[in-house]
Design a protein around this motif. Structure first.
Motif, PDB file in Angstrom:
ATOM      1  N   PRO B 109     -45.342  26.888  55.435  1.00 60.28           N
ATOM      2  CA  PRO B 109     -44.906  27.575  54.140  1.00 60.28           C
ATOM      3  C   PRO B 109     -44.182  26.727  53.218  1.00 60.28           C
ATOM      4  O   PRO B 109     -44.317  26.479  51.964  1.00 60.28           O
ATOM      5  CB  PRO B 109     -44.315  29.010  54.351  1.00 60.28           C
ATOM      6  N   ILE B 111     -43.683  23.539  53.066  1.00 60.38           N
ATOM      7  CA  ILE B 111     -44.415  22.305  52.400  1.00 60.38           C
ATOM      8  C   ILE B 111     -45.208  22.925  51.296  1.00 60.38           C
ATOM      9  O   ILE B 111     -45.395  22.092  50.271  1.00 60.38           O
ATOM     10  CB  ILE B 111     -45.053  21.673  53.623  1.00 60.38           C
ATOM     11  N   ARG B 112     -46.169  23.723  51.560  1.00 59.01           N
ATOM     12  CA  ARG B 112     -47.165  24.330  50.598  1.00 59.01           C
ATOM     13  C   ARG B 112     -46.460  24.497  49.540  1.00 59.01           C
ATOM     14  O   ARG B 112     -46.811  24.605  48.256  1.00 59.01           O
ATOM     15  CB  ARG B 112     -47.738  25.694  51.234  1.00 59.01           C
ATOM     16  N   LYS B 113     -45.284  25.303  49.521  1.00 59.81           N
ATOM     17  CA  LYS B 113     -44.375  25.621  48.168  1.00 59.81           C
ATOM     18  C   LYS B 113     -44.086  24.656  47.464  1.00 59.81           C
ATOM     19  O   LYS B 113     -44.039  24.749  46.118  1.00 59.81           O
ATOM     20  CB  LYS B 113     -43.197  26.678  48.644  1.00 59.81           C
ATOM     21  N   PHE B 115     -45.571  21.618  47.183  1.00 56.94           N
ATOM     22  CA  PHE B 115     -46.738  21.360  46.535  1.00 56.94           C
ATOM     23  C   PHE B 115     -47.155  22.200  45.437  1.00 56.94           C
ATOM     24  O   PHE B 115     -47.557  21.783  44.417  1.00 56.94           O
ATOM     25  CB  PHE B 115     -47.926  21.032  47.381  1.00 56.94           C
ATOM     26  N   GLY B 116     -47.055  23.394  45.742  1.00 51.95           N
ATOM     27  CA  GLY B 116     -47.231  24.450  44.597  1.00 51.95           C
ATOM     28  C   GLY B 116     -46.368  24.389  43.352  1.00 51.95           C
ATOM     29  O   GLY B 116     -46.745  24.245  42.292  1.00 51.95           O
ATOM     30  N   ALA B 117     -45.156  23.984  43.765  1.00 53.10           N
ATOM     31  CA  ALA B 117     -44.075  23.688  42.651  1.00 53.10           C
ATOM     32  C   ALA B 117     -44.438  22.409  41.913  1.00 53.10           C
ATOM     33  O   ALA B 117     -44.808  22.544  40.554  1.00 53.10           O
ATOM     34  CB  ALA B 117     -42.641  23.602  43.210  1.00 53.10           C
ATOM     35  N   PHE B 118     -45.076  21.260  42.539  1.00 54.07           N
ATOM     36  CA  PHE B 118     -45.544  20.227  42.115  1.00 54.07           C
ATOM     37  C   PHE B 118     -46.599  20.415  41.237  1.00 54.07           C
ATOM     38  O   PHE B 118     -46.714  19.969  39.867  1.00 54.07           O
ATOM     39  CB  PHE B 118     -45.786  19.217  43.207  1.00 54.07           C
ATOM     40  N   MET B 119     -47.807  21.289  41.426  1.00 54.23           N
ATOM     41  CA  MET B 119     -48.574  21.767  40.521  1.00 54.23           C
ATOM     42  C   MET B 119     -48.321  22.390  39.631  1.00 54.23           C
ATOM     43  O   MET B 119     -49.039  22.415  38.339  1.00 54.23           O
ATOM     44  CB  MET B 119     -49.637  22.469  41.578  1.00 54.23           C
ATOM     45  N   LEU B 120     -47.404  23.207  39.608  1.00 51.95           N
ATOM     46  CA  LEU B 120     -46.870  23.976  38.184  1.00 51.95           C
ATOM     47  C   LEU B 120     -46.457  23.082  37.366  1.00 51.95           C
ATOM     48  O   LEU B 120     -46.422  23.123  36.135  1.00 51.95           O
ATOM     49  CB  LEU B 120     -45.868  25.008  38.815  1.00 51.95           C
ATOM     50  N   ALA B 122     -47.099  19.880  36.826  1.00 51.03           N
ATOM     51  CA  ALA B 122     -48.145  18.919  36.463  1.00 51.03           C
ATOM     52  C   ALA B 122     -48.975  19.846  35.400  1.00 51.03           C
ATOM     53  O   ALA B 122     -49.290  19.337  34.388  1.00 51.03           O
ATOM     54  CB  ALA B 122     -49.190  18.564  37.505  1.00 51.03           C
TER      55      ALA B 122
END
Lengths: 124, 130
Positions: B109, B111-113, B115-120, B122
């Motif tokens: 979870p 690592i996923r978070k 990347f999720g933050a990275f997506m936000l 971007a």
């Protein structure tokens, strides 16, 4: 430099694809933000990029009998109409607008990624 | 055995469900050149009761079909940059190998978070600063 950045963008999304998070959600913003690639072109690159990556993993998955063809074919057959519609819409939209639209989509997916429940742990 | 029951139950459902999931995933995949899998994987898991692994594998086949169709349209409009795609794919293949090796150690979870933050981040840049 541009080539190096292109390879790096691919590398990063390749790593992430393996984790089950769509690689395109990383690749497309990376291309538009770091390499100033046009939104349409970035999306086209992601579509092209998917072909070899998908072919390789599909080969492994079919060998392991993990692909459910009975479900895949009807979904694919009907969904193709959606793919035609979506592609046509993307191509008539202006790049700047499509980029913002993609940003909203990306936001929703990032949100989902952060807040979704961890299924694996739940099932165990 | 359980899988067989689940399968037959799924197949008895009306084709409307297949159509809805497929149309939405195909549409998004064409519109954004990505993201079809984000729709189709949960759809296979939740609506058609497929196991996680089967869902991922089956989704790749489905999205591959959509991608080929979309590429025809992108290609005709002249928005394809094959050279750029080749360089990106080179990195992608390497990344795929690295990702596969790291997967066992890295998944989780946290690592996923990240990347999720990275997506936000971007996403914000794409909507407001471009």
């Amino acid at each position: 430099m541009k080539i190096l950045l292109s390879i790096l963008s691919g590398l990063l999304s390749g790593i992430i694809s393996g984790m089950g998070i769509g690689g395109g959600t990383i690749l497309i913003p990376a291309l538009t933000l770091f390499l100033s690639v046009n939104q349409h072109t970035a999306q086209g690159v992601n579509l092209l990029y998917f072909l070899p990556t998908a072919a390789i993993s599909l080969f492994v998955h079919i060998k392991n009998k993990s692909v459910n063809f009975k479900i895949a074919f009807p979904i694919m057959g009907l969904g193709v109409l959606g793919a035609v519609g979506g592609s046509l819409l993307a191509l008539v939209l202006k790049a700047a607008f499509l980029k913002k639209l993609f940003g909203i989509f990306l936001f929703l997916m990032g949100f989902y990624e952060i807040f979704k429940k961890n299924k694996k742990n739940q099932k165990k | 055995m359980k899988l067989k029951n689940m399968l037959s139950r799924a197949l008895r459902r009306p084709y409307v469900i297949y159509a809805a999931g497929g149309l939405l995933a195909g549409f998004l995949n064409g519109l954004f050149g990505s993201g079809g899998g984000t729709v189709i994987v949960p759809f296979l898991e939740e609506c058609l009761d497929q196991e996680e692994h089967t869902s991922h594998a089956t989704a790749i086949l489905i999205i591959l079909g959509f991608t080929i169709v979309s590429l025809f349209f992108y290609g005709f409009s002249g928005t394809l940059d094959i050279k750029l795609a080749l360089w990106v794919s080179l990195g992608g293949v390497l990344g795929g190998f690295i990702g596969a090796k790291l997967l066992k150690k890295l998944t989780g979870p946290a690592i996923r978070k990240i990347f999720g933050a990275f997506m936000l981040v971007a996403a914000f840049r794409m909507v407001f600063f471009s």
